[in-house]
Design an enzyme around this catalytic site. Structure first.
Site, mmCIF file in Angstrom:
data_model
loop_
_atom_site.group_PDB
_atom_site.id
_atom_site.type_symbol
_atom_site.label_atom_id
_atom_site.label_comp_id
_atom_site.label_asym_id
_atom_site.label_seq_id
_atom_site.Cartn_x
_atom_site.Cartn_y
_atom_site.Cartn_z
ATOM 1 N N SER A 241 -1.625 -9.790 3.641
ATOM 2 C CA SER A 241 -1.305 -8.489 4.217
ATOM 3 C C SER A 241 -0.659 -8.745 5.571
ATOM 4 O O SER A 241 -1.243 -9.418 6.425
ATOM 5 C CB SER A 241 -2.574 -7.654 4.388
ATOM 6 O OG SER A 241 -2.291 -6.445 5.053
ATOM 7 N N ARG B 139 0.614 1.410 16.756
ATOM 8 C CA ARG B 139 0.021 2.503 15.986
ATOM 9 C C ARG B 139 0.076 3.864 16.686
ATOM 10 O O ARG B 139 0.417 4.865 16.046
ATOM 11 C CB ARG B 139 -1.418 2.153 15.585
ATOM 12 C CG ARG B 139 -1.540 1.036 14.559
ATOM 13 C CD ARG B 139 -0.558 1.203 13.433
ATOM 14 N NE ARG B 139 -0.774 0.252 12.353
ATOM 15 C CZ ARG B 139 0.188 -0.398 11.735
ATOM 16 N NH1 ARG B 139 1.448 -0.238 12.121
ATOM 17 N NH2 ARG B 139 -0.067 -1.214 10.731
ATOM 18 N N ASP C 27 -6.844 0.140 11.567
ATOM 19 C CA ASP C 27 -5.678 1.020 11.676
ATOM 20 C C ASP C 27 -5.967 2.452 11.257
ATOM 21 O O ASP C 27 -5.365 3.395 11.777
ATOM 22 C CB ASP C 27 -4.510 0.461 10.857
ATOM 23 C CG ASP C 27 -3.766 -0.634 11.603
ATOM 24 O OD1 ASP C 27 -3.904 -0.708 12.831
ATOM 25 O OD2 ASP C 27 -3.040 -1.405 10.950
ATOM 26 N N ASP D 1 0.814 -1.219 0.000
ATOM 27 C CA ASP D 1 0.000 0.000 0.000
ATOM 28 C C ASP D 1 0.842 1.260 0.000
ATOM 29 O O ASP D 1 0.637 2.172 -0.818
ATOM 30 C CB ASP D 1 -0.959 -0.002 1.195
ATOM 31 C CG ASP D 1 -1.913 -1.188 1.159
ATOM 32 O OD1 ASP D 1 -2.334 -1.558 0.052
ATOM 33 O OD2 ASP D 1 -2.225 -1.742 2.225
#
Length: 403
Positions: A175, A94, A123, A14
């Site tokens: 992923s 995160r 996320d 991504d």
């Protein structure tokens, strides 16, 4: 001068294509930020790749120690596990990454931050809520919610068309997100619930059936809930996690396959490898069980569940999380001692606990005679404890007699 956008860059599918997409759609300078939370990537290679792709500047931020001390220590002390399985590896990283993005945006005078999170994932919430909590004036650019790319297959096609080097193919399409605490696997054949996950997807852990035939013993020393030593040797925070990762991986420990309830409203399947974290939480649970009183231990179990939801939902920078940390830190004042664990082919068994603050007293718990406990006292205790239920039964009996 051009406006600047700070991009959370990992080098995955991504974010690899987002640099090019941003350049095509915005007249911005792209400042790429790769935050090293222990993902084991070649940072020099990542830096070279993102500059070739079109970024005007790159920051490589090594925050592994901060990740352990300010985030993973809280993970251990809280005992937080989401929906009984997920040890929250991505979720803890995160807010730290978001913090670094905001710091660099301030340093560069950037008004925008961009990320590669999909519109279906958790996320995007974790990043954007954290950024808003730290600087509400920063604007977000989330390409997955804007562009015409609809799937990972489309993203791969875009990368091929633009000549962008990517780490996945349509055949190996998982992923993944990796850091010092774990690695996650999502997508591909995992999206079909009837499929057993393939152990060849593991990046860290030896499958239990292929793990060594001899059991491993490991001793972990905690001081006020924080792990300090492994097998009697004091280690730095990062080295301690790495050491336990290695030991756990060799013994096939730390894999979960979960269908979790995402914050955004859907169920999602993931396979998580959390080797050292699984061992640490198991050992911490054992030392707590001998050092915390019943009421505190039981209430802390409730707090752990709520703490897991807070971390999972991305509201790290909140008063509630800080308040729960204060409670948790109070519970950890006597959580000191050594736990010995036996590890064997995916299993963890306790092999000994030693603490100067243990509330377990052999003299009292033994079946033998004790000065502090009289067997006769139990009769009165049971009579009072059971009184409400006795009264209820008597009331029911009287009702039956009068009918």
């Amino acid at each position: 001068m051009k406006e600047k956008v700070v991009l959370a860059y990992s080098g995955g599918l991504d974010t690899s294509i987002i640099v090019t997409w941003l350049k095509e759609n915005y007249d911005f300078d792209v400042i790429a930020v790769c935050v090293d939370v222990g993902q084991e990537d070649d940072m020099a290679e990542i830096e070279e790749k993102v500059l070739i792709t079109g970024a005007s500047k790159v920051y490589i931020e090594d925050v592994k120690e901060e990740f352990v001390v300010d985030y993973l220590y809280k993970a251990i002390k809280s005992g937080a596990v989401y929906e009984d399985k997920y040890l929250l590896g991505t979720s803890y990283a995160r807010p730290l990454i978001a913090k670094k993005l905001v710091e660099i945006a301030h340093k560069e005078g950037a008004k925008y931050i961009s990320h590669g999170c999909t519109g279906k994932g958790n996320d995007q919430v974790r990043f954007e809520v954290s950024i808003a909590a730290l600087d509400p004036e920063i604007k977000i650019i989330a390409p997955w919610r804007i562009w015409d790319i609809k799937s990972r297959e489309d993203a791969i096609d875009y990368a091929y068309a633009k000549g962008i080097k990517i780490p996945v193919t349509k055949e190996k399409i998982y992923s993944r997100d990796r850091n010092l605490w774990h690695i996650s696997h999502e997508g591909g054949d995992l999206e079909e619930l009837t499929n057993e996950h393939k152990t060849d997807m593991y990046v860290m852990i030896t499958p239990p059936e292929k793990a060594k035939d001899e059991a491993s013993y490991v001793e972990i020393y905690f001081e006020q809930g924080i792990p300090k030593k492994v097998d009697g040797k004091e280690l730095s925070p990062v080295e301690l996690v790495k050491t336990l990762n290695k030991i756990a991986c060799e013994n096939g420990i730390g894999v979960v396959d979960i269908v979790e309830n995402r914050l955004v409203g859907m169920k999602s399947r993931g396979v998580y490898e959390t080797p050292g974290g699984t061992v640490l939480l198991a050992a911490h649970r054992e030392i707590e069980q001998v050092t915390l009183d019943r009421q505190t231990y039981h209430y802390k179990q409730l707090v752990a569940q709520r703490y897991a939801e807070i971390v999972y939902d991305g509201i790290w920078f909140s008063t509630l999380r800080e308040a729960l940390d204060a409670f948790i830190d109070k519970t950890q004042e006597n959580v000191t001692g050594t736990v010995k664990l036996k590890l064997y082919k995916g299993n963890i068994m306790v092999a000994g606990i030693d603490s100067p603050f243990a509330l377990y007293d052999k003299g009292i718990s033994s079946f033998g005679e004790s000065k502090l406990y009289s067997h006769k006292d139990a009769a009165g205790f049971i009579s009072l404890f059971g009184l409400p239920y006795k009264i209820k039964a008597m009331t029911e009996k009287n009702k039956e007699g009068n009918s």
